[in-house]
Each structure stands twice: as structure tokens, then as C-alpha cells.
Design an enzyme around this catalytic site. Structure first.
Site, PDB file in Angstrom:
ATOM      1  N   ASP A  72      -7.273  -1.689   3.659  1.00 41.50           N
ATOM      2  CA  ASP A  72      -6.343  -2.756   3.261  1.00 41.50           C
ATOM      3  C   ASP A  72      -6.746  -4.128   3.806  1.00 41.50           C
ATOM      4  O   ASP A  72      -6.248  -5.153   3.335  1.00 41.50           O
ATOM      5  CB  ASP A  72      -4.922  -2.432   3.750  1.00 41.50           C
ATOM      6  CG  ASP A  72      -4.377  -1.158   3.144  1.00 41.50           C
ATOM      7  OD1 ASP A  72      -4.628  -0.922   1.946  1.00 41.50           O
ATOM      8  OD2 ASP A  72      -3.701  -0.401   3.857  1.00 41.50           O
ATOM      9  N   ASP A 120       0.866  -1.168   0.000  1.00 39.57           N
ATOM     10  CA  ASP A 120       0.000   0.000   0.000  1.00 39.57           C
ATOM     11  C   ASP A 120       0.915   1.234   0.000  1.00 39.57           C
ATOM     12  O   ASP A 120       2.013   1.175   0.527  1.00 39.57           O
ATOM     13  CB  ASP A 120      -0.865  -0.074   1.270  1.00 39.57           C
ATOM     14  CG  ASP A 120      -1.444   1.256   1.665  1.00 39.57           C
ATOM     15  OD1 ASP A 120      -2.205   1.809   0.864  1.00 39.57           O
ATOM     16  OD2 ASP A 120      -1.131   1.739   2.776  1.00 39.57           O
ATOM     17  N   ASP A 162      -1.710  -0.805   6.089  1.00 43.06           N
ATOM     18  CA  ASP A 162      -1.955  -0.203   7.402  1.00 43.06           C
ATOM     19  C   ASP A 162      -3.408   0.180   7.626  1.00 43.06           C
ATOM     20  O   ASP A 162      -3.828   0.356   8.762  1.00 43.06           O
ATOM     21  CB  ASP A 162      -1.095   1.057   7.564  1.00 43.06           C
ATOM     22  CG  ASP A 162      -1.571   2.171   6.647  1.00 43.06           C
ATOM     23  OD1 ASP A 162      -1.796   1.894   5.455  1.00 43.06           O
ATOM     24  OD2 ASP A 162      -1.750   3.301   7.120  1.00 43.06           O
TER      25      ASP A 162
HETATM   26  P1  ADP Z   1      -5.435   5.567  -0.456  1.00 48.78           P
HETATM   27  O1  ADP Z   1      -5.733   4.143  -0.823  1.00 48.78           O
HETATM   28  O2  ADP Z   1      -4.259   6.101  -1.239  1.00 48.78           O
HETATM   29  O3  ADP Z   1      -5.267   5.784   1.021  1.00 48.78           O
HETATM   30  P2  ADP Z   1      -8.264   6.481  -0.654  1.00 48.78           P
HETATM   31  O4  ADP Z   1      -8.924   5.345  -1.363  1.00 48.78           O
HETATM   32  O5  ADP Z   1      -8.568   6.678   0.782  1.00 48.78           O
HETATM   33  O6  ADP Z   1      -6.668   6.498  -0.947  1.00 48.78           O
HETATM   34  O7  ADP Z   1      -8.666   7.817  -1.414  1.00 48.78           O
HETATM   35  C1  ADP Z   1      -8.389   7.938  -2.802  1.00 48.78           C
HETATM   36  C2  ADP Z   1      -8.381   9.388  -3.213  1.00 48.78           C
HETATM   37  O8  ADP Z   1      -9.668   9.994  -2.964  1.00 48.78           O
HETATM   38  C3  ADP Z   1      -7.391  10.241  -2.451  1.00 48.78           C
HETATM   39  O9  ADP Z   1      -6.095  10.171  -3.009  1.00 48.78           O
HETATM   40  C4  ADP Z   1      -8.017  11.632  -2.635  1.00 48.78           C
HETATM   41  O10 ADP Z   1      -7.684  12.162  -3.886  1.00 48.78           O
HETATM   42  C5  ADP Z   1      -9.503  11.358  -2.609  1.00 48.78           C
HETATM   43  N1  ADP Z   1     -10.104  11.603  -1.278  1.00 48.78           N
HETATM   44  C6  ADP Z   1     -10.723  10.690  -0.492  1.00 48.78           C
HETATM   45  N2  ADP Z   1     -11.194  11.246   0.639  1.00 48.78           N
HETATM   46  C7  ADP Z   1     -10.862  12.561   0.587  1.00 48.78           C
HETATM   47  C8  ADP Z   1     -11.076  13.704   1.434  1.00 48.78           C
HETATM   48  N3  ADP Z   1     -11.750  13.620   2.583  1.00 48.78           N
HETATM   49  N4  ADP Z   1     -10.564  14.885   1.046  1.00 48.78           N
HETATM   50  C9  ADP Z   1      -9.906  15.001  -0.110  1.00 48.78           C
HETATM   51  N5  ADP Z   1      -9.689  13.980  -0.960  1.00 48.78           N
HETATM   52  C10 ADP Z   1     -10.160  12.783  -0.637  1.00 48.78           C
HETATM   53 MG    MG Z   2      -2.522   3.161   3.784  1.00 52.85          MG
END
Ligand code: ADP
Ligand code: MG
Length: 289
Positions: free
Chosen positions: A238, A38, A234
Site C-alpha cells: 500500500d 485497502d 496497512d
Molecule cells: P491483497 O492486496 O488483497 O493483500 P495480494 O496482492 O497480496 O492481495 O495477493 C493477491 C492474491 O494473490 C491473493 O488474494 C491470493 O489469491 C494470491 N496469493 C498471493 N500470495 C499467495 C500465497 N502465498 N498463497 C496463496 N495465495 C496467494
Molecule cells: Mg492490506
């Protein structure tokens, strides 16, 4: 492996804070040929910080944006709220808050419809990205995450956020390569940002733009190619992928769900302990013969 070899392997791991939950976890780690990692919170520190807020139009309306993000539990949201506070911006109160996993969040603030998130979110709301697209591309080229903020159907700002890689991430990838292990990055972040960080760390393959619910399916796909897959993660997102992998590895600083689901926990949250775990597994297997 013999009970003695298992005990020795488990004990060696414990000294390094590499906690194998059972004998199977130790044995499986000996035959891993693919490690999926991740990005956020595993390869990176998971502590994003706002680097820039680019206004599209007259006013970025950080007061409205921060009001939405204050209701969200996403790490990017926390960074935006902290940035607004540091700028001395008075935070408004939001209603009708809606979290859209893998996309972002929306709410109504002072009568304005506010949306904060990625391109997918903006596209789903029919918001025009012609003016904001090039700004986003520039941020992504720098290996940073770009987030769009829209007010009443038009983009008001593009926010750049940086999340530094952990100090040992590149070294961990090199050590895995020396073990003939293929290293894959799996992330919900966009391709340009993910590619940039992957290049920097020497990662072989990038699977980007993955929705939270689709991470496990990506593991299944690699397994269908005949790979023995370890997944390192983490987050709550995941957990299904950790369960699907042949070996689920949780970062010790991660969420309880990830730690409970994993076969193996890295107490020091150090990516270098991934190759260490595989070395211990391989050593244990040798003592079988
Ligand atoms: P990751 O797997 O990289 O942790 P997420 O699936 O949680 O990413 O989120 C994917 C994308 O959605 C983020 O990179 C961001 O662009 C957008 N995103 C999600 N939640 C938020 C939020 N609360 N504020 C801004 N962007 C968000
Ligand atoms: Mg992570």
C-alpha cells in the site's frame, strides 16, 4: 489554518490516537471527498483462516502445499501452514521457492512442482481450471478468498479462507457517507470475493484484482477525475498508494513502511477513526475564517 487551530486539531487527534504528522496533513483532511480503503488488514482484520480444503481428484496433498506456503510471508500462506499443522500433517521441505507478488508462490517439494495462488498464477502456468472453477466460484460467492493449489500441472485442491471484517468497518463507511465522502475498496483479491464484502459493508465502488504495483496508479486515476483522495492501508504493497494519495492514512497495526509513508496514523487501527480524522480537519479549517 492559524497556528492555534492547528495545535487544537493536532491535540484533539492525539487524544483519539489519530496522529497527524504535520499541519498540511490536517489541512488536507478538510477537503477529502473520496476515501480509498485497502481490503485485507484495513477493512478486515487481516487474520485469514482456512475454512475448507476441497480436493480436486484423489488427495489434496496438503503436505506439499504447506511446504510451499511455509516459505512465503503472505498472510494467506501463514493460515494454510497453521491449518496443516492443526491437522497433524508433517511438513516437507521445499526447494526452488519463488514468490510471485499478487499471484502466489511456487516451489519443488519431493520432486513435485507445486504452485499455490490465484487464477492469474494458474493461467500463467497453463493449468486447466475446468474442474476447479466452479468450486472457486462457490467459495467466492460466500465472500471468502479461494486459493488454487496445483501439483505437477494439475489442480489438487481449492482452499477457502475467511478474513472477518473489523467490527467497526460498516459503521465507518456509514459515517463517511454522512460526510458526503465516496468510499472505494482497493484490493488484490478477486472481484467476486471483494464485491461480496463490499456489499456487506455498504461500499460504493470496488477496484479488485489489482496487482501490488498498480495500486498507486488507481489513486492517480481517481485524482485525474478531480477527486481529493485519502488512501487507507496497512501493507508494504500500500505504501506507493499512500504516497500518491492527497492524504495517506496508515493503520497503526500495519507495516513500518506504511506507517512511515503515511501523513496520518490511526494508532487504534479502528476504521471509525477515518471519519474522525476528517471531522477534525474540517473543524480546523472552519477556525481559519
Ligand atoms: P491483497 O492486496 O488483497 O493483500 P495480494 O496482492 O497480496 O492481495 O495477493 C493477491 C492474491 O494473490 C491473493 O488474494 C491470493 O489469491 C494470491 N496469493 C498471493 N500470495 C499467495 C500465497 N502465498 N498463497 C496463496 N495465495 C496467494
Ligand atoms: Mg492490506
Amino acid at each position: 489554518a492559524t497556528p492555534t487551530a492547528i495545535m487544537v486539531g493536532t491535540g484533539l487527534g492525539a487524544k483519539r490516537g489519530v496522529l497527524f504528522k504535520n499541519a498540511t496533513a490536517l489541512e488536507t483532511s478538510a477537503r477529502i471527498d473520496t476515501v480509498v480503503m485497502d481490503k485485507t488488514g484495513t477493512l478486515t482484520k487481516g487474520e485469514p483462516e482456512v475454512t475448507q480444503v476441497v480436493s480436486v481428484g484423489t488427495d489434496p496433498r496438503l503436505d506439499l502445499i504447506a511446504a510451499v506456503e511455509r516459505e512465503s510471508e503472505h498472510p494467506l500462506a501463514a493460515a494454510v501452514v497453521a491449518y496443516a499443522a492443526a491437522q497433524g500433517i508433517a511438513v516437507r521441505s521445499a526447494s526452488e521457492f519463488r514468490n510471485v507478488p499478487g499471484h502466489g508462490a511456487t516451489a519443488v517439494v519431493e520432486g513435485h512442482r507445486v504452485a499455490v495462488g490465484n487464477r492469474r498464477l494458474m493461467e500463467s502456468l497453463g493449468i486447466d481450471l475446468a474442474a476447479a472453477g466452479p468450486i472457486r466460484d462457490g467459495i467466492a460467492e460466500a465472500g471468502q478468498t479461494a486459493v488454487f493449489a496445483a501439483v505437477d500441472g494439475a489442480v489438487a485442491a481449492v482452499i477457502g479462507l475467511a478474513d472477518a471484517p473489523r467490527e467497526t468497518s460498516a459503521q465507518a463507511v456509514r459515517a463517511l457517507h454522512e460526510q458526503d465522502v465516496r468510499v472505494v475498496m482497493l484490493t488484490g483479491d478477486n472481484r467476486a470475493t471483494a464485491d461480496r464484502i463490499a456489499d456487506h459493508l455498504g461500499i460504493d465502488t470496488v477496484i479488485a484484482d489489482v496487482l501490488p504495483g498498480d495500486k498507486a496508479a488507481q489513486i492517480t486515476r481517481l485524482q485525474a477525475e478531480g477527486r481529493s483522495v485519502a488512501m487507507v492501508g496497512d501493507g508494504v504493497n500500500d505504501a506507493p498508494a499512500l504516497a500518491q494519495a492527497d492524504l495517506g492514512i496508515a493503520i497503526g497495526a500495519g507495516t513500518d513502511v506504511a506507517i512511515e509513508t503515511a501523513d496520518l496514523v490511526l494508532m487504534r487501527s479502528d476504521p471509525l477513526d477515518v471519519p474522525t480524522a476528517l471531522t477534525i480537519g474540517r473543524g480546523t479549517l472552519h477556525k481559519m475564517h
